[in-house]
Motif scaffolding. Structure first.
Motif, PDB file in Angstrom:
ATOM      1  N   ASP A 122       0.832  -1.186   0.000  1.00 49.48           N
ATOM      2  CA  ASP A 122       0.000   0.000   0.000  1.00 49.48           C
ATOM      3  C   ASP A 122       0.874   1.247   0.000  1.00 49.48           C
ATOM      4  N   HIS A 123       0.584   2.131  -0.927  1.00 50.25           N
ATOM      5  CA  HIS A 123       1.284   3.401  -1.012  1.00 50.25           C
ATOM      6  C   HIS A 123       0.315   4.517  -0.662  1.00 50.25           C
ATOM      7  N   PRO A 124       0.821   5.698  -0.337  1.00 50.55           N
ATOM      8  CA  PRO A 124      -0.083   6.806  -0.019  1.00 50.55           C
ATOM      9  C   PRO A 124      -1.059   7.053  -1.162  1.00 50.55           C
ATOM     10  N   CYS A 125      -2.329   7.123  -0.838  1.00 49.77           N
ATOM     11  CA  CYS A 125      -3.341   7.396  -1.862  1.00 49.77           C
ATOM     12  C   CYS A 125      -3.454   8.881  -2.146  1.00 49.77           C
ATOM     13  N   GLU A 126      -2.816   9.680  -1.324  1.00 51.77           N
ATOM     14  CA  GLU A 126      -2.843  11.130  -1.507  1.00 51.77           C
ATOM     15  C   GLU A 126      -1.582  11.737  -0.912  1.00 51.77           C
ATOM     16  N   LEU A 127      -1.047  12.728  -1.584  1.00 52.70           N
ATOM     17  CA  LEU A 127       0.093  13.486  -1.094  1.00 52.70           C
ATOM     18  C   LEU A 127      -0.293  14.959  -1.004  1.00 52.70           C
ATOM     19  N   ILE A 128       0.101  15.589   0.074  1.00 52.57           N
ATOM     20  CA  ILE A 128      -0.171  17.013   0.263  1.00 52.57           C
ATOM     21  C   ILE A 128       1.160  17.753   0.287  1.00 52.57           C
ATOM     22  N   SER A 129       1.276  18.767  -0.550  1.00 52.66           N
ATOM     23  CA  SER A 129       2.493  19.579  -0.628  1.00 52.66           C
ATOM     24  C   SER A 129       2.209  20.962  -0.060  1.00 52.66           C
ATOM     25  N   ALA A 130       2.998  21.355   0.928  1.00 50.78           N
ATOM     26  CA  ALA A 130       2.925  22.709   1.499  1.00 50.78           C
ATOM     27  C   ALA A 130       4.228  23.416   1.165  1.00 50.78           C
ATOM     28  N   LEU A 145       5.680  33.408  -2.094  1.00 49.60           N
ATOM     29  CA  LEU A 145       4.731  32.379  -2.529  1.00 49.60           C
ATOM     30  C   LEU A 145       4.488  31.405  -1.392  1.00 49.60           C
ATOM     31  N   SER A 146       3.217  31.130  -1.124  1.00 48.64           N
ATOM     32  CA  SER A 146       2.825  30.147  -0.117  1.00 48.64           C
ATOM     33  C   SER A 146       1.575  29.451  -0.641  1.00 48.64           C
ATOM     34  N   LYS A 147       1.672  28.132  -0.826  1.00 51.55           N
ATOM     35  CA  LYS A 147       0.568  27.417  -1.441  1.00 51.55           C
ATOM     36  C   LYS A 147       0.561  25.959  -1.008  1.00 51.55           C
ATOM     37  N   VAL A 148      -0.640  25.370  -0.996  1.00 54.16           N
ATOM     38  CA  VAL A 148      -0.832  23.961  -0.674  1.00 54.16           C
ATOM     39  C   VAL A 148      -1.479  23.273  -1.867  1.00 54.16           C
ATOM     40  N   VAL A 149      -0.928  22.126  -2.259  1.00 56.07           N
ATOM     41  CA  VAL A 149      -1.445  21.354  -3.385  1.00 56.07           C
ATOM     42  C   VAL A 149      -1.699  19.929  -2.929  1.00 56.07           C
ATOM     43  N   GLU A 150      -2.871  19.403  -3.254  1.00 58.02           N
ATOM     44  CA  GLU A 150      -3.228  18.023  -2.939  1.00 58.02           C
ATOM     45  C   GLU A 150      -3.173  17.197  -4.222  1.00 58.02           C
ATOM     46  N   LEU A 198      13.557  28.009  -0.120  1.00 61.61           N
ATOM     47  CA  LEU A 198      12.322  27.293  -0.423  1.00 61.61           C
ATOM     48  C   LEU A 198      12.128  26.141   0.553  1.00 61.61           C
ATOM     49  N   SER A 199      10.885  25.919   0.912  1.00 64.66           N
ATOM     50  CA  SER A 199      10.502  24.767   1.731  1.00 64.66           C
ATOM     51  C   SER A 199       9.382  24.036   1.015  1.00 64.66           C
ATOM     52  N   TRP A 200       9.572  22.739   0.782  1.00 59.84           N
ATOM     53  CA  TRP A 200       8.540  21.899   0.154  1.00 59.84           C
ATOM     54  C   TRP A 200       8.295  20.718   1.086  1.00 59.84           C
ATOM     55  N   ILE A 201       7.257  20.833   1.902  1.00 57.00           N
ATOM     56  CA  ILE A 201       6.910  19.778   2.847  1.00 57.00           C
ATOM     57  C   ILE A 201       5.908  18.842   2.191  1.00 57.00           C
ATOM     58  N   LEU A 202       6.275  17.574   2.105  1.00 53.71           N
ATOM     59  CA  LEU A 202       5.412  16.550   1.533  1.00 53.71           C
ATOM     60  C   LEU A 202       4.804  15.735   2.670  1.00 53.71           C
ATOM     61  N   MET A 203       3.485  15.628   2.675  1.00 52.16           N
ATOM     62  CA  MET A 203       2.774  14.945   3.767  1.00 52.16           C
ATOM     63  C   MET A 203       1.997  13.748   3.251  1.00 52.16           C
TER      64      MET A 203
END
Length: 357
Positions: A122-130, A145-150, A198-203
């Motif tokens: 099982d792999h993540p079914c969704e990734l959230i990038s902040a 720039l500050s943005k969240v992408v699902e 730059l900060s790219w946090i992957l959740m």
């Protein structure tokens, strides 16, 4: 006698004297003052260090709103309702999120390189990038720039196509009030490389894990020869499958900057891709395997994030990539030589057989 009595009445009693030789203790300060006026002025690494000095500070520093405010001030993108909800599900809330997201990925568990890929797990079914991008100058630090992408990862299109997450739509441009650095090409690239962070946090919201894929500062800055746009690259090097082209992979974040008609800096593209040592982009399925290992791996717990660490690791990766390419070229050259030699030998054997008949 009256004078003596008057002098003695002006002296302080022994019970009210202050012992200046006794050591000061944090326990003498009221807990409300510590929590509201001292700990709130510390950044994350300093607060974590302070919490390890005494049981009292550890208890006060474990306050969830304290760490939530630190996360929101460090990464403004985490203040969105969706990210807040995800952070609240972490084992220790905002503290766990900060512990996962602050360190650079320069000290992952090396044992991950020996794992064979398992595409059936099982792999993540969704990734959230902040994502947060800052411009630093002598006057102040400006958030540009500050943005969240699902991103959904269960579709066949995502898993079979090259792994790529775009922060902006193709026609979107992020304007800023920052003057575009003028001058020679080398000066422009150097200035942007020094000023941008730059900060790219992957959740993974289901696994309740997070990591920061950025090198904090750019590892390379180049101007495109045709468009004139400046490409700033931020990268993390992750372990992959040992003995293959993906033994080490680059999670590259490309920020494309340009100049507006008024001479201001524009952000025109921000994207994340995963590339192996042969320069090939991994597809979504293989990219998920690499990212999941990194999410589950043990990250370095360091008090500071030095951009030189990410750049040094990136340069080491380029050196290994160059060595692999040279080795591959030598192997191909040897094979070509053997093929020519066998061809010539076969030609002479054939004519020798014809002449000797």
């Amino acid at each position: 006698m009256a004078c003596s009595s008057s002098s003695s009445s002006q002296l302080p009693s022994p019970s009210t004297t202050v012992d200046e030789t006794s050591p000061a203790s944090i326990s003498t300060v009221h807990t409300d003052i510590i929590q509201t006026h001292i700990l709130t002025r510390l950044d994350g690494p300093t607060l974590a260090s302070a919490a390890s000095t005494s049981s009292q500070l550890h208890a006060l520093a474990s306050h969830h709103p304290l760490w939530a405010n630190i996360c929101h001030s460090t990464w403004p993108s985490t203040s969105t309702p969706r990210v807040r909800q995800v952070i609240s599900t972490f084992p220790d809330g905002a503290f766990s999120f900060f512990s996962d997201s602050f360190p650079l990925l320069t000290n992952l568990d090396a044992a991950a390189t020996t794992l064979a890929p398992n595409h059936d797990q099982d792999h993540p079914c969704e990734l959230i990038s902040a994502v947060d991008i800052y411009h630093h100058d002598l006057a102040q630090n400006k958030l540009i720039l500050s943005k969240v992408v699902e991103t959904e990862t269960v579709t066949g299109w995502f898993r079979c196509s090259p792994f790529r997450i775009d922060l902006l739509d193709p026609k979107d441009v992020v304007p800023t009030q920052i003057k575009y650095p003028a001058g020679q090409e080398s000066d422009t690239c150097r200035d942007l490389g020094d000023d941008l962070t730059l900060s790219w946090i992957l959740m993974d919201p289901i696994g309740r894990r997070a990591m920061n894929l950025s090198s904090h500062r750019a590892v390379s800055v180049q101007r495109h020869w045709l468009s004139g746009e400046v490409h700033a690259r931020f990268a993390s090097i992750l372990p992959g499958e040992k003995g293959s082209a993906s033994e080490q992979v680059q999670c590259g974040i490309l920020v494309t900057c340009g100049e507006s008609e008024g001479g201001e800096l524009q952000v025109r593209e921000v994207s994340l891709q995963v590339e192996d040592m042969d320069g090939m982009h991994l597809n979504g399925r293989d990219g998920l395997v690499i990212l999941q290992r990194a999410l589950e791996g043990r990250k370095g717990r360091k008090k500071s994030r030095r951009g030189e660490e990410g750049k040094k690791r990136y340069e080491e990766y380029l050196e290994r990539k160059k060595e692999r390419k040279e080795k591959k070229l030598r192997t191909e050259g040897t094979l070509d030589t053997l093929c020519v030699a066998f061809g010539v030998l076969g030609f002479f054997v054939f004519w020798l057989f014809i002449l000797c008949r």
